[in-house]
Design a protein around this motif. Structure first.
Motif, PDB file in Angstrom:
ATOM      1  N   MET A  39      29.918  44.090  42.107  1.00  9.32           N
ATOM      2  CA  MET A  39      31.359  43.963  41.823  1.00  9.32           C
ATOM      3  C   MET A  39      31.584  44.056  40.329  1.00  9.32           C
ATOM      4  N   HIS A  40      32.470  44.958  39.895  1.00  9.63           N
ATOM      5  CA  HIS A  40      32.780  45.146  38.483  1.00  9.63           C
ATOM      6  C   HIS A  40      33.695  44.020  38.014  1.00  9.63           C
ATOM      7  N   GLY A  85      36.885  44.182  40.038  1.00 10.14           N
ATOM      8  CA  GLY A  85      36.657  43.724  41.404  1.00 10.14           C
ATOM      9  C   GLY A  85      36.643  44.862  42.410  1.00 10.14           C
ATOM     10  N   MET A  86      37.002  46.076  41.982  1.00 13.99           N
ATOM     11  CA  MET A  86      37.009  47.221  42.883  1.00 13.99           C
ATOM     12  C   MET A  86      35.610  47.806  43.006  1.00 13.99           C
ATOM     13  N   SER A  87      35.274  48.241  44.208  1.00 12.58           N
ATOM     14  CA  SER A  87      33.979  48.876  44.438  1.00 12.58           C
ATOM     15  C   SER A  87      34.091  50.396  44.413  1.00 12.58           C
ATOM     16  N   VAL A 121      40.325  43.496  47.508  1.00 13.85           N
ATOM     17  CA  VAL A 121      40.261  43.862  46.092  1.00 13.85           C
ATOM     18  C   VAL A 121      40.917  42.799  45.215  1.00 13.85           C
ATOM     19  N   ILE A 122      42.088  42.340  45.620  1.00 21.16           N
ATOM     20  CA  ILE A 122      42.815  41.381  44.793  1.00 21.16           C
ATOM     21  C   ILE A 122      42.127  40.021  44.779  1.00 21.16           C
ATOM     22  N   GLN A 123      41.512  39.640  45.886  1.00 12.90           N
ATOM     23  CA  GLN A 123      40.732  38.404  45.901  1.00 12.90           C
ATOM     24  C   GLN A 123      39.527  38.525  44.965  1.00 12.90           C
ATOM     25  N   ASN A 124      38.884  39.691  44.942  1.00 19.01           N
ATOM     26  CA  ASN A 124      37.775  39.919  44.014  1.00 19.01           C
ATOM     27  C   ASN A 124      38.263  39.863  42.567  1.00 19.01           C
ATOM     28  N   TYR A 125      39.431  40.453  42.314  1.00 19.62           N
ATOM     29  CA  TYR A 125      40.007  40.393  40.965  1.00 19.62           C
ATOM     30  C   TYR A 125      40.280  38.951  40.548  1.00 19.62           C
TER      31      TYR A 125
END
Length: 280
Positions: A1-2, A255-257, A134-138
């Motif tokens: 995850m970036h 957070g985007m893959s 994506v937003i949860q990862n962000y």
């Protein structure tokens, strides 16, 4: 995850400065907007530590604000899930065409009216799933970087600050400023207002506080980046004097893959704004 240094301004996301001003700021600073009230407390840099605007009390972040600040930040970010999934598609004509094509192909291959009618619902459900992912990862990235220790990230370094807006004794809004010495700009970040207190001019007051900070510290410009879907957020920046300088349809959110399915079901438009305060 970036997860490197997230740079995204929330749809609606103000308050003063305690550390030293940028070195070399000698002349009397001008105020952006209305001046501080007489008797307002001043920081060590000579700036007002707290400012009142129309009943909204704007002050520097304090440790005891952490819980409320994170609550407001979390709320603002999570609102992006339905906005990105459903409202955002109206900003993506190519995606609309692709989904229409997939729906038509569903009918062509199955000859089933029922499956064809279900196809748009399945596509929108997938958009919601990937938007949430994506937003949860962000959000996780942000909570593990600058928002994990606001005091260390924004309050201690020269050229950065974090403010809160207080109304009736309650923290109702937040905003941050992060200086960039390489191009002599300050970036407006992390702007968010409690959903129960919107429409009271709090976001504009927070934005003006960042502009005052930039002018006082002799920055050349204020910049910001936003993935806001709501038109109101863009009108807010324009009302503060910002001009859009660029827009990207292929922005990579922390957070985007960038997997094929993620690219199919999650798109986001990133806009850059700039307010020039003085010529270099």
């Amino acid at each position: 995850m970036h997860c490197s240094s997230p740079k995204m301004v929330c749809e609606t996301k103000i308050v003063a400065d305690e550390h030293e001003a940028i070195p070399g700021t000698k002349k009397e600073p001008m105020m952006w907007g209305s001046p501080a009230a007489p008797g307002a407390a001043l920081s060590s840099a000579g700036e007002p530590k707290d400012v009142r605007r129309d009943g909204v009390f704007i002050r520097e972040f304090e440790r005891e604000d952490q819980e409320e600040v994170l609550r407001i930040f979390h709320e603002g970010i999570m609102e992006r899930i339905p906005n990105s999934a459903f409202r955002g598609i109206w900003q993506q004509p190519r995606t609309q065409f692709l989904y229409a094509f997939l729906t038509a192909m569903c009918f062509y291959m199955t000859k089933s009216v029922t499956l064809t009618c279900c196809a748009p619902l399945i596509l929108m459900g997938a958009r919601y799933y990937y938007s949430r992912k994506v937003i949860q990862n962000y959000l996780d990235c942000a909570l593990n970087t600058d928002m994990a220790d606001i005091e260390a990230y924004y309050m201690k370094p020269t050229g950065s600050c974090f403010w809160v807006a207080v109304l009736d004794g309650r923290v109702v809004g937040i905003v941050a400023a992060q200086g960039h010495e390489d191009d002599n700009t300050v970036e407006l970040r992390r702007m968010s207002v409690d959903s129960r207190y919107r429409g009271k001019g709090i976001a504009k007051a927070l934005g003006r506080r960042v502009l005052e900070y930039a002018v006082r510290n002799n920055y050349a410009a204020v910049v910001l980046g936003t993935t806001a879907v709501k038109l109101a957020a863009h009108k807010l920046y324009e009302s503060l004097g910002f001009c859009r300088t660029s827009q990207s349809e292929d922005y990579r959110l922390p957070g985007m893959s960038r997997s094929p399915l993620e690219r199919l079901f999650f798109q986001i438009r990133h806009s850059r704004y700039r307010l020039q305060l003085r010529e270099e």
